[in-house]
Design an enzyme around this catalytic site. Structure first.
Site, PDB file in Angstrom:
ATOM      1  N   HIS A 158      -1.205   6.592   1.406  1.00 38.14           N
ATOM      2  CA  HIS A 158      -1.976   5.452   1.901  1.00 38.14           C
ATOM      3  C   HIS A 158      -2.998   5.861   2.965  1.00 38.14           C
ATOM      4  O   HIS A 158      -3.884   5.058   3.297  1.00 38.14           O
ATOM      5  CB  HIS A 158      -1.050   4.386   2.484  1.00 38.14           C
ATOM      6  CG  HIS A 158      -0.074   3.828   1.505  1.00 38.14           C
ATOM      7  ND1 HIS A 158      -0.449   3.398   0.252  1.00 38.14           N
ATOM      8  CD2 HIS A 158       1.271   3.638   1.580  1.00 38.14           C
ATOM      9  CE1 HIS A 158       0.620   2.969  -0.400  1.00 38.14           C
ATOM     10  NE2 HIS A 158       1.678   3.107   0.375  1.00 38.14           N
ATOM     11  N   HIS A 195       3.657   1.772  -4.837  1.00 34.45           N
ATOM     12  CA  HIS A 195       2.486   1.190  -4.189  1.00 34.45           C
ATOM     13  C   HIS A 195       1.225   1.938  -4.603  1.00 34.45           C
ATOM     14  O   HIS A 195       1.266   3.139  -4.864  1.00 34.45           O
ATOM     15  CB  HIS A 195       2.639   1.241  -2.667  1.00 34.45           C
ATOM     16  CG  HIS A 195       3.835   0.517  -2.158  1.00 34.45           C
ATOM     17  ND1 HIS A 195       5.048   1.150  -1.939  1.00 34.45           N
ATOM     18  CD2 HIS A 195       4.018  -0.789  -1.844  1.00 34.45           C
ATOM     19  CE1 HIS A 195       5.925   0.265  -1.498  1.00 34.45           C
ATOM     20  NE2 HIS A 195       5.335  -0.912  -1.436  1.00 34.45           N
TER      21      HIS A 195
END
Length: 342
Positions: A158, A195
């Site tokens: 991320h 994710h």
């Protein structure tokens, strides 16, 4: 298969973060890495500490100013706000026009996106040595190993070029993939964390030498939001080299594996000569952040599919939190991958 991990990666110890406006226990705990480390040792993997390759490989994919901000950021925050305060940003620049401020509170907002990646006394060392583990695994493969595994913690996919995000400080998978381009003209990065690999997409979006594929639920309704939509396929030299494969929330193991097949086919069509895998065990049905339902046998199948690509491979640990099956999922994937490449 070589494994790299440094004990200093355990030093980042966040206690709480905010989700949907409420403070709750932080999911990204040192115990995650301890569970996987102990499983690896029980299965006969030899774990080596990475060498120190400096900040050069990190700055090759991250804004150098962001990298230079982190080493003393926690100490500066404590000097300003006190040790009882949470070292998280409380003000942000919005669209990234303007200039980096000199005040530590303004700098936190400039370089950090959310409350999940708060700074603690050991955060810099943990993030730095997590990145070094990824570099060491890439170096091993560049030197002739068929595959290597970096037990990266904190995770990385991320983290964007110039900011932290979603538990991640440095994008270890992108650091490894960039490092691999010193030898291989075309590298594929396949992200099987539940994710979206939004940071990897941000870093690689205009690069044509690194194909990126992420499997994840629709970011319109599932964290980390914002990036990872199906129509985001790259720009400039990277046009057509980015692939976001959206899963239904609650997708079955068969659905996930069939979607992975599409990503593998696209990586082959790209002509990948080497592979980096962002490996997330939070695809598990019983993960605390679960959104799909993969079980240990599914992770074993995933490992065989990726190993069957026949490419020099760097495995980089991403998510997988303190659910009951974490060790079992890690064992299923990593022992299967090791056997498949022998």
């Amino acid at each position: 298969m070589k494994v790299y991990f440094d004990a200093r990666q355990l030093g980042h110890a966040p206690q709480v973060y905010f989700r949907r406006g409420a403070a709750m226990p932080h999911q990204e705990q040192p115990q995650r890495a301890e569970i996987l480390r102990d499983m690896l040792l029980s299965e006969g993997f030899e774990i080596s500490a990475p060498g120190d390759h400096g900040v050069g490989p990190i700055k090759a994919v991250h804004n150098p100013g962001y990298v230079d901000f982190l080493p003393d950021a926690y100490d500066r925050f404590v000097e300003s706000a006190g040790a009882e305060a949470l070292a998280i940003p409380t003000m942000h620049p919005g669209v990234r026009r303007g200039k980096e401020p000199r005040d530590i509170h303004g700098q936190l907002g400039w370089w950090m996106t959310d409350t999940s990646t708060l700074l603690t006394p050991g955060s810099w060392d943990a993030a730095y040595w997590s990145a070094q583990s990824a570099v060491a695994a890439a170096e091993a493969v560049l030197s002739g190993e068929r595959a290597a595994y970096a037990l990266c913690r904190p995770p990385g996919h991320h983290a964007m070029r110039d900011c932290s995000n979603g538990f991640c400080f440095f994008n270890n998978a992108c650091i490894a993939a960039h490092h691999m381009t010193s030898k291989y003209r075309k590298v594929a990065l396949i992200d099987v964390d539940v994710h979206t690999g939004n940071g990897s997409l941000d870093i690689l979006y205009e690069r044509g030498d690194i194909f990126f594929c992420s499997l994840h639920p629709d970011p319109a309704t599932y964290p980390t939001f914002f990036l990872g939509h199906a129509d985001e396929t790259g720009e400039g030299a990277g046009a057509g080299t980015k692939l976001n494969l959206l899963l239904e929330q609650g997708a079955s193991q068969d659905d996930v594996l069939a979607t992975l097949d599409k990503g593998i086919a696209a990586a082959r069509a790209f002509g990948a000569e080497a592979l980096v895998v962002s490996l997330g065990f939070d695809m598990a049905a019983d993960d605390p952040l679960a959104a799909v339902a993969v079980y240990p046998d599914g992770f074993a199948t995933m490992a065989r599919k990726l190993a069957d690509m026949g490419l020099p491979t760097v495995l980089v640990q991403e998510g997988g939190y303190l659910g009951p099956s974490l060790a079992d999922n890690g064992r299923a994937f990593l022992t299967t991958f090791r056997k498949a490449i022998q």
